[in-house]
Design a protein around this motif. Structure first.
Motif, PDB file in Angstrom:
ATOM      1  N   ILE A 611       0.872  -1.171   0.000  1.00 37.52           N
ATOM      2  CA  ILE A 611       0.000   0.000   0.000  1.00 37.52           C
ATOM      3  C   ILE A 611       0.915   1.229   0.000  1.00 37.52           C
ATOM      4  O   ILE A 611       1.922   1.270   0.710  1.00 37.52           O
ATOM      5  N   GLY A 612       0.575   2.214  -0.775  1.00 37.16           N
ATOM      6  CA  GLY A 612       1.365   3.443  -0.728  1.00 37.16           C
ATOM      7  C   GLY A 612       1.179   4.163   0.592  1.00 37.16           C
ATOM      8  O   GLY A 612       0.078   4.207   1.150  1.00 37.16           O
ATOM      9  N   ALA A 613       2.257   4.744   1.115  1.00 36.74           N
ATOM     10  CA  ALA A 613       2.194   5.460   2.395  1.00 36.74           C
ATOM     11  C   ALA A 613       1.663   6.873   2.187  1.00 36.74           C
ATOM     12  O   ALA A 613       1.920   7.515   1.160  1.00 36.74           O
ATOM     13  N   LYS A 614       0.911   7.375   3.173  1.00 39.35           N
ATOM     14  CA  LYS A 614       0.473   8.766   3.164  1.00 39.35           C
ATOM     15  C   LYS A 614       1.420   9.645   3.975  1.00 39.35           C
ATOM     16  O   LYS A 614       1.345  10.869   3.888  1.00 39.35           O
ATOM     17  N   SER A 615       2.306   8.994   4.728  1.00 41.67           N
ATOM     18  CA  SER A 615       3.294   9.748   5.494  1.00 41.67           C
ATOM     19  C   SER A 615       4.518   8.861   5.693  1.00 41.67           C
ATOM     20  O   SER A 615       4.391   7.643   5.869  1.00 41.67           O
ATOM     21  N   LEU A 640      13.185   4.022   9.217  1.00 38.73           N
ATOM     22  CA  LEU A 640      12.031   4.465   8.452  1.00 38.73           C
ATOM     23  C   LEU A 640      10.762   4.274   9.269  1.00 38.73           C
ATOM     24  O   LEU A 640      10.586   3.234   9.916  1.00 38.73           O
ATOM     25  N   ALA A 641       9.890   5.268   9.232  1.00 37.91           N
ATOM     26  CA  ALA A 641       8.573   5.175   9.857  1.00 37.91           C
ATOM     27  C   ALA A 641       7.537   5.573   8.817  1.00 37.91           C
ATOM     28  O   ALA A 641       7.701   6.586   8.129  1.00 37.91           O
ATOM     29  N   THR A 642       6.457   4.784   8.683  1.00 36.90           N
ATOM     30  CA  THR A 642       5.436   5.051   7.677  1.00 36.90           C
ATOM     31  C   THR A 642       4.049   4.970   8.289  1.00 36.90           C
ATOM     32  O   THR A 642       3.834   4.336   9.332  1.00 36.90           O
ATOM     33  N   ALA A 643       3.093   5.607   7.619  1.00 34.51           N
ATOM     34  CA  ALA A 643       1.685   5.531   8.019  1.00 34.51           C
ATOM     35  C   ALA A 643       0.837   5.449   6.761  1.00 34.51           C
ATOM     36  O   ALA A 643       1.077   6.192   5.796  1.00 34.51           O
ATOM     37  N   THR A 644      -0.148   4.558   6.747  1.00 41.30           N
ATOM     38  CA  THR A 644      -1.039   4.424   5.596  1.00 41.30           C
ATOM     39  C   THR A 644      -2.249   5.336   5.711  1.00 41.30           C
ATOM     40  O   THR A 644      -2.910   5.626   4.722  1.00 41.30           O
ATOM     41  N   ARG A 645      -2.552   5.771   6.932  1.00 40.68           N
ATOM     42  CA  ARG A 645      -3.684   6.671   7.176  1.00 40.68           C
ATOM     43  C   ARG A 645      -3.207   7.855   8.011  1.00 40.68           C
ATOM     44  O   ARG A 645      -2.356   7.702   8.886  1.00 40.68           O
ATOM     45  N   LEU A 646      -3.758   9.031   7.743  1.00 41.62           N
ATOM     46  CA  LEU A 646      -3.357  10.202   8.509  1.00 41.62           C
ATOM     47  C   LEU A 646      -3.787  10.100   9.961  1.00 41.62           C
ATOM     48  O   LEU A 646      -3.230  10.772  10.833  1.00 41.62           O
ATOM     49  N   ALA A 647      -4.781   9.244  10.237  1.00 40.30           N
ATOM     50  CA  ALA A 647      -5.191   9.039  11.626  1.00 40.30           C
ATOM     51  C   ALA A 647      -4.065   8.438  12.450  1.00 40.30           C
ATOM     52  O   ALA A 647      -4.035   8.575  13.678  1.00 40.30           O
ATOM     53  N   SER A 648      -3.125   7.771  11.785  1.00 41.62           N
ATOM     54  CA  SER A 648      -1.977   7.160  12.479  1.00 41.62           C
ATOM     55  C   SER A 648      -0.733   8.039  12.416  1.00 41.62           C
ATOM     56  O   SER A 648       0.357   7.585  12.790  1.00 41.62           O
ATOM     57  N   TYR A 649      -0.877   9.254  11.886  1.00 45.12           N
ATOM     58  CA  TYR A 649       0.281  10.144  11.731  1.00 45.12           C
ATOM     59  C   TYR A 649       0.977  10.361  13.089  1.00 45.12           C
ATOM     60  O   TYR A 649       0.313  10.526  14.103  1.00 45.12           O
ATOM     61  N   PRO A 650       2.301  10.373  13.184  1.00 46.82           N
ATOM     62  CA  PRO A 650       3.233  10.347  12.061  1.00 46.82           C
ATOM     63  C   PRO A 650       3.598   8.941  11.565  1.00 46.82           C
ATOM     64  O   PRO A 650       4.171   8.820  10.491  1.00 46.82           O
ATOM     65  N   TYR A 651       3.271   7.870  12.335  1.00 44.81           N
ATOM     66  CA  TYR A 651       3.624   6.542  11.830  1.00 44.81           C
ATOM     67  C   TYR A 651       2.825   5.476  12.562  1.00 44.81           C
ATOM     68  O   TYR A 651       2.328   5.676  13.675  1.00 44.81           O
ATOM     69  N   ASP A 652       2.710   4.325  11.876  1.00 49.03           N
ATOM     70  CA  ASP A 652       2.170   3.136  12.531  1.00 49.03           C
ATOM     71  C   ASP A 652       3.069   1.918  12.336  1.00 49.03           C
ATOM     72  O   ASP A 652       2.804   0.851  12.873  1.00 49.03           O
ATOM     73  N   THR A 653       4.122   2.088  11.540  1.00 47.68           N
ATOM     74  CA  THR A 653       5.082   1.003  11.301  1.00 47.68           C
ATOM     75  C   THR A 653       6.485   1.586  11.269  1.00 47.68           C
ATOM     76  O   THR A 653       6.700   2.664  10.695  1.00 47.68           O
ATOM     77  N   THR A 654       7.451   0.883  11.885  1.00 48.16           N
ATOM     78  CA  THR A 654       8.852   1.326  11.854  1.00 48.16           C
ATOM     79  C   THR A 654       9.750   0.194  11.387  1.00 48.16           C
ATOM     80  O   THR A 654       9.462  -0.987  11.622  1.00 48.16           O
ATOM     81  N   MET A 655      10.820   0.548  10.729  1.00 46.07           N
ATOM     82  CA  MET A 655      11.820  -0.407  10.237  1.00 46.07           C
ATOM     83  C   MET A 655      13.204   0.187  10.459  1.00 46.07           C
ATOM     84  O   MET A 655      13.381   1.410  10.340  1.00 46.07           O
ATOM     85  N   VAL A 656      14.175  -0.666  10.745  1.00 43.42           N
ATOM     86  CA  VAL A 656      15.548  -0.214  10.995  1.00 43.42           C
ATOM     87  C   VAL A 656      16.514  -1.130  10.254  1.00 43.42           C
ATOM     88  O   VAL A 656      16.381  -2.361  10.301  1.00 43.42           O
ATOM     89  N   THR A 657      17.469  -0.501   9.591  1.00 42.90           N
ATOM     90  CA  THR A 657      18.505  -1.224   8.842  1.00 42.90           C
ATOM     91  C   THR A 657      19.871  -0.769   9.323  1.00 42.90           C
ATOM     92  O   THR A 657      20.091   0.418   9.568  1.00 42.90           O
TER      93      THR A 657
END
Length: 698
Positions: A611-615, A640-657
């Motif tokens: 799904i494309g991220a909104k944030s 990286l932190a992403t959110a698919t919905r603005l209700a979850s802004y600024p993120y609902d998923t995080t990833m680290v490399t």
């Protein structure tokens, strides 16, 4: 036939046409070089060919053959190879072959009377001379490490012979640079000398001893003036300066500052000579009295501004950039600024300025112009882990219609995308500082989960924003956004074709020391895309991105690189389901979070599809360590932190490399091989990714 196939055919046709058009039937002598390495062989061969002008002659005579050999010897001397063996094999006009040696010391030369149609240089480098030991005595102002860096760089982990190459010319330049640095700091009596280098010709080891005499620190006590003529009001300000370190460089700066004061009032011939009067030394410091001799001369007025040498450029275009009225005080600084403005048009190979007559109270400034080639053609190549090999052509037309307008056509093809871009630019469309451009574009690109298709046009105005010292742009874009082969979780909801019209605003500033290989400084940008029904768009959305990069040294031969980017897209005034797939964010790749392939770090739905991220928020932290002059190693962390919905802004998923990489620095930027390992990931994510690309990541 799709437009992508048409683009491929057009690329092939254009390249073939250029090759046929550029083919020259005039015979040319052939030159080859062997023994220096694959890249160096080609580089030196090209440089030798340039010795004979733009085109090689049909034959090379004895002197020209010797020039080539001596160029090779000079090239090797800089790398510490002082006694190479250069064997020349020359094919003569009668078909016979002549073989002989040429030495750098001129003891062996080419036989006289040769006329060769082909020349081959075979090189044996011999033993490299390199610093084994260097001792610097008497330096206190600089640290020993800083002083030694003038002679060779010790800041790399691998300090091989190439990094410590010795030559007498290098040694001379190093001592001159060290002495100049000390004098700039106010030690105007500083001297740097060396003992005769001790060299072992069998091993190439060289020992050098450097003697530094710093002398006392010169400090300004006061500035006096010997003035014959009218006084400038700015001179009184200069008399307040006291206690600053003084050197010949400061004297030159003072003279130039005084000249500029008088230039403003038309004293174009003002002569300034700065005399330094050192006083007796006191406790390691030497007070200095500076006497400035000023001879203003006569006031000069501008006569008629004229132009010479232009053939296609309209005079009205030139006069618009040189708005200096007749009768105004002749200020050489203002006329130089006008010369710079003419050069900024990008249509002249050179812009010179002279005066007629050269003396007298009234003089005509004459700008002598040499127009550049009206057409430029270039081939572009690149590589990335996702798009793989990409190539294209760029065709630039300069000075369209004689108005200094420029048109640029770019056609780029890779394994994943096709892109066509045409831009027509108008410099200084409004006043001196606003440039304008019109752009037509088309893009087809295979993303991770859909085929992106975009085509349209943009009108843009660009100017400098002095308040924040940044470049600002504002534009209007009308485009068609489509997606095909959609494998996103939201594929059933996605509106496949949308017309989008938007106002685009951009701000950016680049204060890095080098955009291709930054070592210190910073860069920031802000981009805003505002699509609205009132502009002709089928959907409302607001898309903003901002980013900051910062680079700083950390000790010797080590640097810290920091990057931060954030993006968000909203759909105020429209249905969220109408947001084009193309305008969402799909992070991942060699310039994003490097443990993922291109677009692989985008959010996933319950079915595991993207799904494309909104944030999104991306943080890059990198430490680079120089290994040699050209090679460096990096250790990095990308978050990286992403959110698919603005209700979850600024993120609902995080990833680290976290990862490691190695880089080879070229004129086009670093060639990067990096592996990112994902220490915080989703179940479907890869454990890590190997990235290969060209260019700095952020």
């Amino acid at each position: 036939m799709s437009w992508r196939k048409i683009l491929c055919c057009l690329l092939v046709s254009l390249c073939a046409s250029v090759v046929v058009f550029a083919k020259d039937e005039t015979p040319k002598a052939k030159i080859s070089v062997n023994g220096l390495g694959l890249i160096a062989n080609r580089t030196v061969r090209f440089s030798i060919a340039r010795l004979y002008g733009e085109k090689l002659p049909p034959e090379l005579d004895s002197n020209q053959i010797e020039d080539g050999a001596l160029f090779i010897a000079s090239y090797l001397d800089q790398d510490g190879f002082h006694r190479p063996t250069i064997t020349v094999e020359a094919k003569l006009r009668d078909g016979t072959t002549k073989r002989f040696a040429v030495t750098a010391n001129m003891e062996e030369l080419a036989p006289p009377g040769l006329h060769a149609t082909s020349v081959s240089y075979s090189v044996k480098k011999g033993v490299r001379s390199y610093y084994r030991k260097i001792e610097i005595e008497g330096v206190h102002v600089l640290s020993e490490t800083a002083a030694r860096a003038f002679f060779f760089n010790e800041a790399t982990l691998v300090n091989g012979k190439a990094a410590r190459a010795f030559s007498t010319s290098r040694l001379r330049r190093a001592t001159d640079a060290l002495e100049s640095t000390l004098r700039q700091r106010g030690y105007s009596e500083a001297t740097v000398t060396t003992e005769e280098p001790v060299e072992n010709r069998q091993t190439g080891e060289v020992d050098v001893t450097v003697h530094v005499k710093e002398g006392p620190l010169w400090e300004l006590q006061r500035i006096d003036f010997d003035l014959q003529g009218p006084e400038s009001s700015g001179l009184k300000v200069l008399q307040n300066r006291k206690g600053i370190p003084w050197s010949n460089f400061r004297s030159q700066d003072l003279a130039e500052e005084i000249r500029r004061m008088y230039f403003k009032n038309g004293y174009a011939d003002v002569r300034v000579r700065v005399e330094t009067k050192p006083q007796p030394e006191i406790a390691g410091q030497r007070p200095v009295i500076v006497l400035a001799h000023i001879r203003p001369g006569e006031q000069v007025a501008v006569g008629q501004v004229e132009f010479a040498g232009q053939k296609k450029t309209r005079e009205s275009v030139l006069r618009r950039r040189v708005q200096i009225p007749s009768g105004a005080p002749l200020n050489p600084v203002e006329l130089e600024k006008a010369r710079y403005r003419l050069g900024r048009l990008g249509v002249f190979r050179s812009v010179d300025l002279r005066y007629e007559p050269t003396t007298g109270p009234v003089r005509d400034p004459i700008f002598v112009l040499e127009e550049d080639k009206p057409i430029e053609f270039s081939v572009m190549m690149g590589y990335g882990s996702y798009e793989q090999l990409r190539g294209g052509i760029e065709l630039i037309q300069k000075n369209a219609f004689g108005r200094a307008h420029q048109s640029r056509l770019e056609l780029v093809q890779s394994f994943k995308s096709s892109r066509a871009d045409y831009t027509y630019s108008v410099p200084e469309i409004f006043g001196e500082s606003v440039d304008g451009s019109a752009r037509l574009f088309g893009l087809e690109r295979k993303e991770r989960a859909f085929l992106r298709e975009e085509y349209g046009g943009t009108l843009t105005l660009k100017r400098k924003v002095p308040l924040i010292d940044a470049d600002g742009t504002i534009g209007y874009t009308y485009q068609r956004l489509q997606n095909a082969e959609n494998e996103l979780t939201t594929s059933e909801e996605d509106e496949r074709r949308l017309t989008v019209a938007s106002i685009d605003i951009g701000l950016s500033r680049d204060a890095r020391d080098n955009p291709l290989r930054p070592r210190r400084g910073y860069r920031w940008f802000f981009r805003s895309e505002l699509a609205a029904h009132e502009l002709g768009s089928e959907v409302n959305y607001q898309r903003e991105e901002l980013g900051v990069a910062y680079h700083t040294p950390w000790g010797q031969g080590r640097w810290i690189h920091l990057g931060f980017t954030h993006g968000v897209v909203t759909t105020l005034g429209s249905n969220d389901r109408l947001l084009p797939v193309n305008r969402r964010f799909y992070p991942g790749g060699e310039d994003s979070i490097r443990g993922y392939g291109e677009g692989e770090a985008a959010p996933r739905g319950d079915d595991g599809r993207y799904i494309g991220a909104k944030s999104y928020t991306l943080l890059n932290v990198e430490i680079e360590q120089a290994l040699t002059k050209s090679w460096s190693a990096v250790v990095f962390t990308d978050g990286l932190a992403t959110a698919t919905r603005l209700a979850s802004y600024p993120y609902d998923t995080t990833m680290v490399t976290v990862g490691l990489g190695i880089r080879y620095h070229t004129l086009l930027g670093p060639v990067r091989l990096e592996y990112g390992h994902n220490i915080k990931k989703r179940d479907e994510d890869p454990s890590g990714t190997l990235q290969f690309s060209v260019g700095f990541p952020f």
